[in-house]
Design a protein around this motif. Sequence first.
Motif, mmCIF file in Angstrom:
data_model
loop_
_atom_site.group_PDB
_atom_site.id
_atom_site.type_symbol
_atom_site.label_atom_id
_atom_site.label_comp_id
_atom_site.label_asym_id
_atom_site.label_seq_id
_atom_site.Cartn_x
_atom_site.Cartn_y
_atom_site.Cartn_z
ATOM 1 N N GLY A 18 5.766 -30.405 -20.712
ATOM 2 C CA GLY A 18 6.633 -31.470 -20.226
ATOM 3 C C GLY A 18 6.825 -31.418 -18.723
ATOM 4 O O GLY A 18 6.761 -32.434 -18.039
ATOM 5 N N ARG A 19 7.031 -30.232 -18.204
ATOM 6 C CA ARG A 19 7.186 -30.070 -16.760
ATOM 7 C C ARG A 19 5.888 -30.413 -16.036
ATOM 8 O O ARG A 19 5.906 -31.096 -15.000
ATOM 9 N N ALA A 20 4.777 -29.945 -16.549
ATOM 10 C CA ALA A 20 3.484 -30.253 -15.930
ATOM 11 C C ALA A 20 3.230 -31.754 -15.925
ATOM 12 O O ALA A 20 2.708 -32.309 -14.948
ATOM 13 N N CYS A 21 3.596 -32.434 -17.014
ATOM 14 C CA CYS A 21 3.441 -33.893 -17.070
ATOM 15 C C CYS A 21 4.309 -34.575 -16.019
ATOM 16 O O CYS A 21 3.872 -35.527 -15.354
ATOM 17 N N VAL A 33 11.603 -40.012 -15.703
ATOM 18 C CA VAL A 33 12.929 -39.778 -16.265
ATOM 19 C C VAL A 33 12.830 -38.483 -17.060
ATOM 20 O O VAL A 33 12.106 -38.410 -18.060
ATOM 21 N N LEU A 34 13.532 -37.456 -16.606
ATOM 22 C CA LEU A 34 13.365 -36.104 -17.125
ATOM 23 C C LEU A 34 14.489 -35.765 -18.104
ATOM 24 O O LEU A 34 15.669 -35.817 -17.752
ATOM 25 N N ALA A 46 12.961 -32.041 -10.993
ATOM 26 C CA ALA A 46 13.118 -33.309 -10.274
ATOM 27 C C ALA A 46 12.878 -33.125 -8.788
ATOM 28 O O ALA A 46 12.246 -33.974 -8.136
ATOM 29 N N GLU A 47 13.368 -32.030 -8.232
ATOM 30 C CA GLU A 47 13.167 -31.761 -6.808
ATOM 31 C C GLU A 47 11.692 -31.621 -6.479
ATOM 32 O O GLU A 47 11.205 -32.132 -5.465
ATOM 33 N N ALA A 55 7.523 -40.949 -5.109
ATOM 34 C CA ALA A 55 7.934 -40.610 -6.472
ATOM 35 C C ALA A 55 9.449 -40.644 -6.597
ATOM 36 O O ALA A 55 10.179 -40.245 -5.679
ATOM 37 N N ARG A 56 9.915 -41.129 -7.736
ATOM 38 C CA ARG A 56 11.342 -41.135 -8.044
ATOM 39 C C ARG A 56 11.572 -40.328 -9.306
ATOM 40 O O ARG A 56 10.746 -40.352 -10.224
ATOM 41 N N ALA A 57 12.687 -39.609 -9.360
ATOM 42 C CA ALA A 57 12.974 -38.769 -10.512
ATOM 43 C C ALA A 57 14.437 -38.896 -10.901
ATOM 44 O O ALA A 57 15.328 -38.804 -10.053
ATOM 45 N N LEU A 58 14.677 -39.133 -12.172
ATOM 46 C CA LEU A 58 16.024 -39.257 -12.716
ATOM 47 C C LEU A 58 16.228 -38.163 -13.757
ATOM 48 O O LEU A 58 15.416 -38.028 -14.678
ATOM 49 N N VAL A 59 17.283 -37.389 -13.622
ATOM 50 C CA VAL A 59 17.595 -36.304 -14.554
ATOM 51 C C VAL A 59 18.616 -36.787 -15.575
ATOM 52 O O VAL A 59 19.693 -37.266 -15.211
#
Length: 313
Positions: A18-21, A33-34, A46-47, A55-59
Amino acid sequence: MRLRNSVVVITGASSGVGRACAERFAAHGCAVVLAARRAEELAAVAERCRRHLGARALVVPTDVTDTGAVAALARRALAEYGRIDVWVNCAAVAAFGSLASVPPEVFRRVLDTGLMGCVRGAGAALAAMREQGAGVLINVSSAVAVAPVPYNTPYVLAKSAVRALGGCLRQELRLSGHRNVRVCTVPPASMDTPFFANAANYSGRAVRPLVPVYAPERAARRIVRLVRRPRREVFVGPAAGGLAVLTTVLPGTTEAFVARRMDRYHLPRTGRRRTARAVCSTRRPGPAPGTAAGTAGAGRRCAGWPPAPPGRP
């Protein structure tokens, strides 16, 4: 499907495949979206994702055993980005031991996470994708779904059912006319992740990854390619595909071979023994959050092997 600016929801995103993806999709300019139980580890992932340009990341801390939490995850993704293009179900736990030795509540937890978590995720994802008219759902299964192993029964059952779930959903979508909503299944071989170190162990024996062991980035690359060109099922690692062929051609021989391998190498009678009840906890033993050890090399350390050479899959 074009990857850049796609919205990708990933469960089990705090470590392993999951993290690698998450990092792979972020590198392609996707909004990720993690979701996982461990908020601190998700924040570290996310960082790392945000370091990629654009890239955008939402926790969204999520326990996939909670139906309401999974529904809330989908609502949060839609509220933030307006759509869900890709949903990857990666969350899973395991409990090693004979059928008689694994407590019923732990057995249920493994099924609730690995199977019902996938069912909940699929329901939330497909509801959005049907409304949109397009999307890709990817369920991560396992090589043990095609070649069952002993002493890991709840995990084998969960991953076998996940594989069957893909077939059921593809047929439903075909019959309802949603041809642009695709469901893909990914059964990997052993991955070099914290999975084995974090698994519950009631066998009284050491747990080691069943060789060969592949880097989680290999699975992530396959999953990203699936989004571009969806297929029913894609194995990760030659060992997984080989077991599928052998099980079809020589089922009895393959079953006997896998049983011996499991007994001698996967659960050796010598070596360090540990009993982890991580499947029932929101915290799990393992590497510090935000470190590379949170994904790569953990499987090899669990087995007592040296780390793989840099760049080796």
